[in-house]
Design an enzyme around this catalytic site. Structure first.
Site, PDB file in Angstrom:
ATOM      1  N   SER A 151      52.655  81.159  43.393  1.00  0.00           N
ATOM      2  CA  SER A 151      52.488  79.720  43.120  1.00  0.00           C
ATOM      3  C   SER A 151      53.471  78.894  43.571  1.00  0.00           C
ATOM      4  O   SER A 151      54.883  79.021  43.333  1.00  0.00           O
ATOM      5  CB  SER A 151      52.311  79.885  41.552  1.00  0.00           C
ATOM      6  OG  SER A 151      51.965  78.340  41.048  1.00  0.00           O
ATOM      7  N   TYR A 164      55.446  81.614  33.016  1.00  0.00           N
ATOM      8  CA  TYR A 164      54.649  81.571  34.159  1.00  0.00           C
ATOM      9  C   TYR A 164      55.429  81.299  35.511  1.00  0.00           C
ATOM     10  O   TYR A 164      55.544  82.086  36.613  1.00  0.00           O
ATOM     11  CB  TYR A 164      53.472  80.832  34.111  1.00  0.00           C
ATOM     12  CG  TYR A 164      52.571  80.626  35.397  1.00  0.00           C
ATOM     13  CD1 TYR A 164      51.904  81.852  35.475  1.00  0.00           C
ATOM     14  CD2 TYR A 164      52.642  79.447  36.189  1.00  0.00           C
ATOM     15  CE1 TYR A 164      50.981  81.723  36.608  1.00  0.00           C
ATOM     16  CE2 TYR A 164      51.822  79.428  37.145  1.00  0.00           C
ATOM     17  CZ  TYR A 164      50.839  80.589  37.604  1.00  0.00           C
ATOM     18  OH  TYR A 164      50.298  80.736  38.649  1.00  0.00           O
TER      19      TYR A 164
HETATM   20  N1  LIG Z   1      44.163  78.097  40.198  1.00  0.00           N
HETATM   21  C1  LIG Z   1      45.471  77.708  40.304  1.00  0.00           C
HETATM   22  O1  LIG Z   1      45.566  76.394  40.276  1.00  0.00           O
HETATM   23  C2  LIG Z   1      46.585  78.584  40.853  1.00  0.00           C
HETATM   24  C3  LIG Z   1      47.850  77.777  41.447  1.00  0.00           C
HETATM   25  C4  LIG Z   1      48.658  78.663  41.743  1.00  0.00           C
HETATM   26  C5  LIG Z   1      48.730  79.974  41.758  1.00  0.00           C
HETATM   27  N2  LIG Z   1      47.545  80.677  41.171  1.00  0.00           N
HETATM   28  C6  LIG Z   1      47.503  82.097  41.132  1.00  0.00           C
HETATM   29  O2  LIG Z   1      46.278  82.603  41.751  1.00  0.00           O
HETATM   30  C7  LIG Z   1      46.063  83.835  41.325  1.00  0.00           C
HETATM   31  C8  LIG Z   1      44.565  83.889  40.889  1.00  0.00           C
HETATM   32  O3  LIG Z   1      44.438  82.963  39.925  1.00  0.00           O
HETATM   33  P1  LIG Z   1      42.903  82.050  39.836  1.00  0.00           P
HETATM   34  O4  LIG Z   1      43.405  80.799  39.941  1.00  0.00           O
HETATM   35  O5  LIG Z   1      42.007  82.395  40.655  1.00  0.00           O
HETATM   36  O6  LIG Z   1      42.579  82.251  38.287  1.00  0.00           O
HETATM   37  P2  LIG Z   1      41.259  82.836  37.468  1.00  0.00           P
HETATM   38  O7  LIG Z   1      40.083  81.981  37.769  1.00  0.00           O
HETATM   39  O8  LIG Z   1      41.591  82.636  35.980  1.00  0.00           O
HETATM   40  O9  LIG Z   1      41.144  84.294  37.981  1.00  0.00           O
HETATM   41  C9  LIG Z   1      42.057  85.225  37.542  1.00  0.00           C
HETATM   42  C10 LIG Z   1      41.658  86.735  37.729  1.00  0.00           C
HETATM   43  O10 LIG Z   1      42.478  87.672  37.342  1.00  0.00           O
HETATM   44  C11 LIG Z   1      41.866  88.704  36.521  1.00  0.00           C
HETATM   45  N3  LIG Z   1      42.725  89.130  35.598  1.00  0.00           N
HETATM   46  C12 LIG Z   1      43.100  88.330  34.443  1.00  0.00           C
HETATM   47  N4  LIG Z   1      43.780  89.201  33.618  1.00  0.00           N
HETATM   48  C13 LIG Z   1      43.521  90.501  34.048  1.00  0.00           C
HETATM   49  C14 LIG Z   1      44.291  91.757  33.561  1.00  0.00           C
HETATM   50  N5  LIG Z   1      44.790  91.843  32.598  1.00  0.00           N
HETATM   51  N6  LIG Z   1      43.994  92.833  34.579  1.00  0.00           N
HETATM   52  C15 LIG Z   1      43.008  92.886  35.686  1.00  0.00           C
HETATM   53  N7  LIG Z   1      42.745  91.668  35.970  1.00  0.00           N
HETATM   54  C16 LIG Z   1      42.762  90.531  35.467  1.00  0.00           C
HETATM   55  C17 LIG Z   1      40.570  87.751  36.096  1.00  0.00           C
HETATM   56  O11 LIG Z   1      39.457  88.619  35.890  1.00  0.00           O
HETATM   57  P3  LIG Z   1      39.070  89.283  34.398  1.00  0.00           P
HETATM   58  O12 LIG Z   1      39.259  88.282  33.359  1.00  0.00           O
HETATM   59  O13 LIG Z   1      37.557  89.896  34.654  1.00  0.00           O
HETATM   60  O14 LIG Z   1      40.144  90.644  34.256  1.00  0.00           O
HETATM   61  C18 LIG Z   1      40.258  86.985  37.333  1.00  0.00           C
HETATM   62  O15 LIG Z   1      39.474  87.682  38.242  1.00  0.00           O
HETATM   63  C19 LIG Z   1      46.890  84.008  39.835  1.00  0.00           C
HETATM   64  O16 LIG Z   1      47.907  85.002  40.209  1.00  0.00           O
HETATM   65  C20 LIG Z   1      47.514  82.529  39.597  1.00  0.00           C
HETATM   66  O17 LIG Z   1      48.791  82.721  38.981  1.00  0.00           O
HETATM   67  C21 LIG Z   1      46.507  79.831  40.731  1.00  0.00           C
END
Ligand SMILES: NC(=O)c1ccc[n+]([C@@H]2O[C@H](COP(=O)([O-])OP(=O)(O)OC[C@H]3O[C@@H](n4cnc5c(N)ncnc54)[C@H](OP(=O)(O)O)[C@@H]3O)[C@@H](O)[C@H]2O)c1
Length: 272
Positions: A151, A164
């Site tokens: 990130s 985080y």
């Molecule tokens: N969205 C943003 O603005 C942003 C910005 C920078 C970086 N990121 C990074 O992008 C990545 C994906 O995030 P996203 O934005 O797509 O968030 P999201 O929509 O909340 O999705 C998170 C995913 O991780 C899974 N997950 C959460 N806890 C878990 C666990 N204990 N075991 C296995 N799977 C788990 C969730 O599935 P389940 O709940 O089904 O387990 C979901 O599929 C993350 O690493 C986040 O830090 C996001």
């Protein structure tokens, strides 16, 4: 994301590539799964929500004629994580996308400690263990790739988001190091540094983002397209989106203490 493509005949273009995506049930992980299926990868989809994964797997198989298997696992739980590690070592995919992650927001001294530790277990420990499970076979074959979803938050200290930001600083540094270690091995490692991306992430973290301007946001699909394009080029770091690249370069010119205080002020205002 839905189109009415005719599924190609199985293996019509030779043996298909294979990818395992964590956090594939929604957001950036689901967008990776969608795009990789279009690119004719067979998939293993990992997350906790088995129902969501099954629905996605069925949809991708029907649309793109690939094989998509579900491995429901909580990657914070060592025994469940070990199942995924074993699968990686055995199945030996061409691509691992370490995407599962979550964030927590608030003054560290007031946050639930177990949840902070779970955040490190998922964002850092699972990513390290899964990378270690897959890399030996990739190195042996002289081919493969790992995309670690970090990130922009890992680029500076992030008060009120302290754990985080620190996990993501780890992910970026770790991935860049592996990229160099594996430079001549045929194996690529990328740190993907998205900025604000429209997914369930902010809601799950309980952070208020309604005051952010529209231009600050990207779609998960655009983030994934940028990452895979950067992977083709063999880039160690992918910062998707012009707005994020400008921010990433501009913040390097701001003195460290000032940057730290400015981000803390933003963090405080996001909690009000
Ligand atoms: N969205 C943003 O603005 C942003 C910005 C920078 C970086 N990121 C990074 O992008 C990545 C994906 O995030 P996203 O934005 O797509 O968030 P999201 O929509 O909340 O999705 C998170 C995913 O991780 C899974 N997950 C959460 N806890 C878990 C666990 N204990 N075991 C296995 N799977 C788990 C969730 O599935 P389940 O709940 O089904 O387990 C979901 O599929 C993350 O690493 C986040 O830090 C996001």
């Amino acid at each position: 994301m839905e189109t009415s493509e005719t599924p190609p005949a199985p293996h019509a273009r030779g043996p298909r590539r294979r990818a395992l995506v964590t956090g594939a049930s929604t957001g950036i992980g689901a967008a990776f799964a969608d795009r990789l299926a279009r690119d004719q990868y067979d998939l293993v989809l990992v997350a906790r929500d088995a129902e969501r994964l099954e629905a996605l797997a069925k949809r991708l198989e029907a649309r793109s004629g690939i094989q998509a298997e579900v491995e429901a696992a909580d990657l914070v739980v060592a025994s469940e994580r070990a199942r995924v590690e074993a699968r990686l070592a055995d199945w030996a995919p061409d691509l691992l996308v370490n995407n599962a992650g979550f964030g927590t927001v608030g003054p560290f001294a007031e946050l639930d400690l177990d949840r902070e530790v779970s955040e490190i277990e998922l964002n850092v420990v699972a990513l390290v263990r899964l990378s270690r499970a897959v890399l030996p076979r990739m190195v042996e074959r002289g081919h493969g790739a790992v995309i670690n979803v970090s990130s922009l938050a890992g680029e500076s200290a992030t008060a009120y988001n302290a754990t985080y930001g620190a996990t993501k600083a780890f992910v970026t540094s770790f991935s860049e190091s592996l990229h160099e270690e594996l430079r001549d091995s045929g194996v690529r490692v990328q740190a993907l540094l998205p900025g604000f991306t429209r997914t369930e992430f902010q809601e799950r973290a309980g952070v208020k983002v309604d005051r952010l301007p529209e231009f600050a946001w990207m779609s998960a699909e655009a983030v994934v397209d940028a990452s895979l394009e950067a992977l083709e080029r063999g880039a160690a770091i992918c910062v998707p989106g012009v707005q994020n690249r400008v921010l990433s370069v501009a913040q390097r010119w701001v003195p460290r203490g000032l940057r730290r205080r400015a981000i803390a002020a933003l963090g405080r205002s996001a909690m009000e």
